[in-house]
Design a protein around this motif. Structure first.
Motif, short mmCIF file in Angstrom:
data_model
loop_
_atom_site.label_atom_id
_atom_site.label_comp_id
_atom_site.label_asym_id
_atom_site.label_seq_id
_atom_site.Cartn_x
_atom_site.Cartn_y
_atom_site.Cartn_z
N ALA A 45 11.73 -2.11 -41.21
CA ALA A 45 12.61 -2.55 -41.79
C ALA A 45 11.84 -4.54 -41.60
O ALA A 45 11.43 -5.02 -40.88
CB ALA A 45 14.41 -2.55 -41.53
N ASP A 46 12.78 -4.99 -42.76
CA ASP A 46 12.61 -6.49 -43.09
C ASP A 46 13.10 -7.24 -41.92
O ASP A 46 14.18 -7.57 -41.26
CB ASP A 46 12.53 -6.69 -44.44
N PRO A 47 12.01 -7.35 -40.93
CA PRO A 47 12.35 -7.87 -39.99
C PRO A 47 12.67 -10.25 -40.39
O PRO A 47 13.08 -10.55 -39.16
CB PRO A 47 11.22 -8.14 -38.39
N MET A 73 6.43 -3.18 -44.81
CA MET A 73 6.05 -4.24 -45.61
C MET A 73 4.57 -4.74 -46.32
O MET A 73 4.24 -5.62 -45.91
CB MET A 73 6.81 -6.32 -45.32
N SER A 74 5.04 -5.09 -47.98
CA SER A 74 3.59 -5.32 -48.40
C SER A 74 3.57 -6.39 -47.88
O SER A 74 3.85 -7.70 -48.12
CB SER A 74 4.49 -4.96 -49.74
N ALA A 79 4.49 -11.83 -47.35
CA ALA A 79 4.11 -14.41 -47.89
C ALA A 79 5.17 -14.68 -48.17
O ALA A 79 5.76 -15.92 -47.73
CB ALA A 79 3.22 -13.80 -49.22
N GLY A 80 6.01 -13.93 -49.30
CA GLY A 80 7.41 -14.39 -49.76
C GLY A 80 8.42 -15.05 -48.72
O GLY A 80 9.03 -15.23 -48.84
N ALA A 127 -4.31 -13.72 -50.46
CA ALA A 127 -4.27 -13.55 -52.05
C ALA A 127 -3.00 -14.23 -52.57
O ALA A 127 -3.01 -14.62 -53.40
CB ALA A 127 -4.88 -12.19 -52.75
N ALA A 128 -1.92 -13.36 -51.34
CA ALA A 128 -1.12 -14.04 -52.24
C ALA A 128 -0.03 -15.29 -51.16
O ALA A 128 1.34 -15.01 -51.38
CB ALA A 128 0.55 -12.62 -51.51
N GLY A 129 -1.21 -15.54 -50.25
CA GLY A 129 -0.61 -17.16 -50.12
C GLY A 129 0.28 -17.31 -48.81
O GLY A 129 1.54 -17.52 -48.94
N GLY A 130 0.00 -15.70 -48.78
CA GLY A 130 0.58 -15.96 -47.08
C GLY A 130 0.62 -16.41 -45.88
O GLY A 130 -0.42 -17.00 -46.31
N PRO A 131 0.34 -16.27 -44.45
CA PRO A 131 0.74 -16.93 -42.92
C PRO A 131 -1.63 -16.61 -43.76
O PRO A 131 -1.52 -15.37 -43.68
CB PRO A 131 1.41 -16.07 -42.56
N GLY A 132 -1.97 -18.24 -42.57
CA GLY A 132 -3.40 -17.17 -42.69
C GLY A 132 -3.94 -17.69 -41.30
O GLY A 132 -3.42 -16.65 -40.66
N ALA A 133 -5.60 -17.48 -41.48
CA ALA A 133 -5.41 -16.98 -40.27
C ALA A 133 -5.35 -17.21 -39.04
O ALA A 133 -5.31 -17.01 -38.05
CB ALA A 133 -7.50 -17.12 -40.16
#
Length: 291
Positions: A45-47, A73-74, A79-80, A127-133
């Protein structure tokens, strides 16, 4: 700053699953004792609400998911949620493909081509601007996932491995990637009691094909992973004894190429379902590791 700057971290399911006040108190105590990172399970679930609570309870330690399943989670949701954290620079995203038995339990047939799905997920996360590499690690055991961890993440966070695997992972990742294996620990000098505690915590993992394949690559057999695990396998996966003896194993990971070792201190009485937080044992061990 998303990567831990210190050698030792704490890994615990209970940091995620115990009530918030208990988890926050433990997090603050572990940071004070010298942990540079707090690794909590991603779960099913969402952590992120718990990540935020642990960030609020600490001021220096990195809070990491170890590991958030990509099927939970997607990438857009991750990312959000990461952007909304109160101190995102102290968050490290650990991602993994989990296990078919868990993923397919509620949705049979969903677990397909996990390596390809991880590649696609990382594309979606970027693409979603989430945590990068530079702000993520992968739960990598085998050579292909280790290769992906070296090219699409800061490095790898292997679980249920040995110093021998740490050396293999370092060779596969190259010298620059971040490597943070987890080491299960029981601070118990009696062999029978220590192995009994270890087996209580290992029971849920022994039948998982991903782990069995990893152990076979290290020279263990199907028999080693059967009937509660052989003493040879248990002793290789779980370091037990007084803190000074356990510290030797932890330094073996460092000598094999680990940048950071996640200390999963197991409660000597409770099983994994009871989600104990043996803070005093962590403190004893960290004292033995600190010059």
């Amino acid at each position: 700053m998303s990567l831990p700057g210190g050698r030792w971290g704490a890994w615990s399911s209970a940091l995620r699953l115990r009530d918030a006040p208990a988890a926050q108190d433990a997090a603050a105590a572990l940071e004070e004792a010298g942990c540079s990172a707090l690794w909590m399970t991603g779960g099913l679930a969402d952590p992120f609400p718990r990540v935020a609570e642990l960030l609020a309870a600490t001021s220096r330690a990195v809070v990491a998911t170890g590991i958030l399943s990509i099927w939970t989670m997607s990438a857009e949701e991750v990312a959000g949620a990461a952007r909304a954290l109160p101190d995102p620079d102290r968050f490290l995203l650990g991602l993994g493909v989990s296990h078919a038995q868990l993923v397919d339990h509620a949705d049979p047939g969903r677990y397909q081509r996990p390596l390809s799905r991880m590649r696609d997920y990382l594309d979606e996360l970027d693409a979603a601007g989430g945590p990068g590499a530079a702000r993520r690690v992968l739960a990598a055991l085998g050579p292909r996932m280790l290769e992906l961890a070296a090219t699409r993440a800061a490095g790898a966070h292997p679980y249920l491995t040995t110093p021998e695997h740490t050396a293999v992972a370092r060779d596969a990742l190259g010298p620059a990637a971040f490597l943070a294996p987890t080491q299960m620990v029981v601070l118990e000098a009696d062999a029978d009691l220590a192995r009994a505690a270890a087996r209580r915590h290992l029971a849920m993992y022994l039948a998982q094909p991903n782990y069995r394949s990893s152990w076979e690559r290290l020279g263990f057999t199907e028999e080693d992973a059967s009937h509660g695990g052989s003493d040879r396998l248990v002793d290789s996966l779980v370091a037990w004894g007084e803190p000074e003896r356990v510290a030797v194993r932890l330094h073996e990971h460092v000598a094999a190429g680990a940048d950071h070792v996640c200390l999963q201190v197991l409660d000597r009485e409770a099983g994994w379902k009871d989600q104990a937080l043996p803070v005093a044992d962590w403190q004893r061990l960290l004292s033995a590791l600190t010059p």
